[in-house]
Motif scaffolding. Structure first.
Motif, PDB file in Angstrom:
ATOM      1  N   SER A 107     -67.918 -12.924  70.573  1.00  0.00           N
ATOM      2  CA  SER A 107     -68.898 -13.983  70.837  1.00  0.00           C
ATOM      3  C   SER A 107     -68.490 -14.807  72.051  1.00  0.00           C
ATOM      4  O   SER A 107     -69.333 -15.163  72.884  1.00  0.00           O
ATOM      5  CB  SER A 107     -69.053 -14.884  69.610  1.00  0.00           C
ATOM      6  N   ILE A 108     -67.199 -15.113  72.144  1.00  0.00           N
ATOM      7  CA  ILE A 108     -66.711 -15.899  73.280  1.00  0.00           C
ATOM      8  C   ILE A 108     -66.937 -15.143  74.584  1.00  0.00           C
ATOM      9  O   ILE A 108     -67.373 -15.713  75.595  1.00  0.00           O
ATOM     10  CB  ILE A 108     -65.220 -16.234  73.098  1.00  0.00           C
ATOM     11  N   ILE A 109     -66.680 -13.832  74.560  1.00  0.00           N
ATOM     12  CA  ILE A 109     -66.797 -13.031  75.788  1.00  0.00           C
ATOM     13  C   ILE A 109     -68.258 -12.734  76.110  1.00  0.00           C
ATOM     14  O   ILE A 109     -68.739 -13.008  77.215  1.00  0.00           O
ATOM     15  CB  ILE A 109     -66.003 -11.720  75.652  1.00  0.00           C
ATOM     16  N   PHE A 110     -68.986 -12.169  75.131  1.00  0.00           N
ATOM     17  CA  PHE A 110     -70.336 -11.680  75.382  1.00  0.00           C
ATOM     18  C   PHE A 110     -71.375 -12.794  75.480  1.00  0.00           C
ATOM     19  O   PHE A 110     -72.450 -12.578  76.045  1.00  0.00           O
ATOM     20  CB  PHE A 110     -70.753 -10.691  74.297  1.00  0.00           C
ATOM     21  N   PHE A 111     -71.082 -13.953  74.919  1.00  0.00           N
ATOM     22  CA  PHE A 111     -72.033 -15.057  75.011  1.00  0.00           C
ATOM     23  C   PHE A 111     -71.491 -16.198  75.868  1.00  0.00           C
ATOM     24  O   PHE A 111     -72.256 -16.860  76.570  1.00  0.00           O
ATOM     25  CB  PHE A 111     -72.389 -15.569  73.612  1.00  0.00           C
ATOM     26  N   GLY A 112     -70.174 -16.404  75.826  1.00  0.00           N
ATOM     27  CA  GLY A 112     -69.592 -17.481  76.616  1.00  0.00           C
ATOM     28  C   GLY A 112     -69.646 -17.232  78.108  1.00  0.00           C
ATOM     29  O   GLY A 112     -69.966 -18.140  78.895  1.00  0.00           O
ATOM     30  N   VAL A 113     -69.372 -15.986  78.527  1.00  0.00           N
ATOM     31  CA  VAL A 113     -69.378 -15.663  79.956  1.00  0.00           C
ATOM     32  C   VAL A 113     -70.783 -15.794  80.552  1.00  0.00           C
ATOM     33  O   VAL A 113     -70.949 -16.443  81.601  1.00  0.00           O
ATOM     34  CB  VAL A 113     -68.793 -14.251  80.196  1.00  0.00           C
ATOM     35  N   PRO A 114     -71.832 -15.202  79.942  1.00  0.00           N
ATOM     36  CA  PRO A 114     -73.180 -15.408  80.492  1.00  0.00           C
ATOM     37  C   PRO A 114     -73.602 -16.871  80.510  1.00  0.00           C
ATOM     38  O   PRO A 114     -74.237 -17.325  81.475  1.00  0.00           O
ATOM     39  CB  PRO A 114     -74.072 -14.593  79.550  1.00  0.00           C
ATOM     40  N   LEU A 115     -73.255 -17.620  79.450  1.00  0.00           N
ATOM     41  CA  LEU A 115     -73.604 -19.038  79.422  1.00  0.00           C
ATOM     42  C   LEU A 115     -72.903 -19.789  80.541  1.00  0.00           C
ATOM     43  O   LEU A 115     -73.494 -20.661  81.188  1.00  0.00           O
ATOM     44  CB  LEU A 115     -73.239 -19.638  78.060  1.00  0.00           C
TER      45      LEU A 115
END
Length: 317
Positions: free
Chosen positions: A208-216
């Motif tokens: 979640s941190i990688i796949f959602f945090g990076v785009p955000l």
């Protein structure tokens, strides 16, 4: 160990799960059915109109609307993954879903949710290039790059969905397989496992941190640059308002999607109520796909004109 010392069953022997839905009150079932059927039809019709408007109007054949039409198609897929099964369950009073069907549903929800996340990031980058580098926009956002970005978003989303699904296949489940949701949500399926879920839970947080945090983070960076660039535009020229208006629709959709997502996690952290958690899940699986077409059509002059021409064309020809 499970409650009442039930022996865990091997994952291959699990026949089916039970989707309890949003409510077990028989009196409320017709209301829930009508509400979700209406929301599903609005989702399909609204997003289909966006796709048809973009494809039929040459003025909208640009990177921004290319990604918008793909976002609309993804929203149709997201709604179709969860709502029809719920409607059939209410109508037939059969809450069962097969083991394969449950894991497939969880996988597709992750894929389409992840694809929406990545598409919003790419659309933010598109607005960044359009406003911060307007003279080079057509060179940077060329058709080849747009297609490559779309394929990259799809690839990452599929990896995201398959990664969690393959980890679910390693779990063993007890005989009590009731899911207090209207679809097979990843976290709820993990909770039903009798085997050790430590790796699954850690993976959920890390991914979640990688796949959602990076785009955000990319969206935040893009809009930081956009705001900085807009503030340098002379206000007397009216350029600021025009620049802000091109980002307003996208920013509204971003706020709705991430706001709903954060609301679900906050709700889950604050309360253990499965009913509240299921209701909160509606806010990121059903509401954004339904509202996105309205946000873009109401706040975008070009889109309103394209929709008007599309409707007039089919009414009078």
């Amino acid at each position: 160990m499970c409650a009442n010392k039930m022996e865990p069953t091997n994952q291959t022997s699990v026949a089916e799960f039970l989707l309890l839905g949003l409510t077990e009150d028989p009196a409320l079932q017709p209301l829930v059915f009508s509400m979700f059927l209406s929301m599903y039809l609005v989702t399909i019709l609204g997003n289909l109109l966006i796709i048809l408007a973009v494809s039929s109007d040459p003025h909208l054949h640009s990177p921004m609307y290319f990604f918008l039409s793909n976002l609309s198609f993804n929203d149709i897929c997201m709604g179709t993954t969860t709502i029809p099964k719920m409607l059939v369950s209410i109508q037939t009073q059969d809450q069962r879903i097969t083991y394969t069907g449950c894991l497939s549903q969880a996988c597709f929800v992750l894929i389409f949710g992840g694809l929406e996340n990545f598409l919003l990031a790419v659309m933010a980058y598109d607005r960044y290039v359009a406003i911060c580098h307007p003279l080079r926009y057509t060179v940077i956002m060329n058709p080849c790059l747009c297609v490559l970005l779309l394929l990259l978003c799809l690839l990452l989303s599929i990896v995201h969905g398959l990664l969690h699904t393959l980890m679910l296949l390693q779990l063993s489940f007890c005989t009590d397989l009731e899911i207090p949701h209207f679809f097979c949500e990843l976290s709820q399926v993990i909770k039903l496992a009798c085997s050790d879920t430590f790796i699954n839970n850690i993976l959920v947080y890390l991914v979640s941190i990688i796949f959602f945090g990076v785009p955000l983070s990319g969206i935040i960076f893009s809009y930081t640059q956009i705001v900085s660039s807009i503030l340098r535009i002379p206000s007397v020229a009216g350029g600021r308002h025009k620049a802000f208006s091109t980002c307003g629709s996208h920013l509204s959709v971003v706020s709705l999607f991430y706001g709903a997502g954060f609301g679900v996690y906050i709700s889950s952290a604050v309360t253990d109520s499965s009913t509240n958690s299921a209701a909160a899940s509606v806010m990121y699986t059903v509401v954004p796909p339904m509202l996105n077409p309205f946000i873009y059509s109401l706040r975008n002059r070009d889109m309103k004109e394209a929709l008007r021409n599309l409707i007039i064309k089919h009414l009078f020809w």
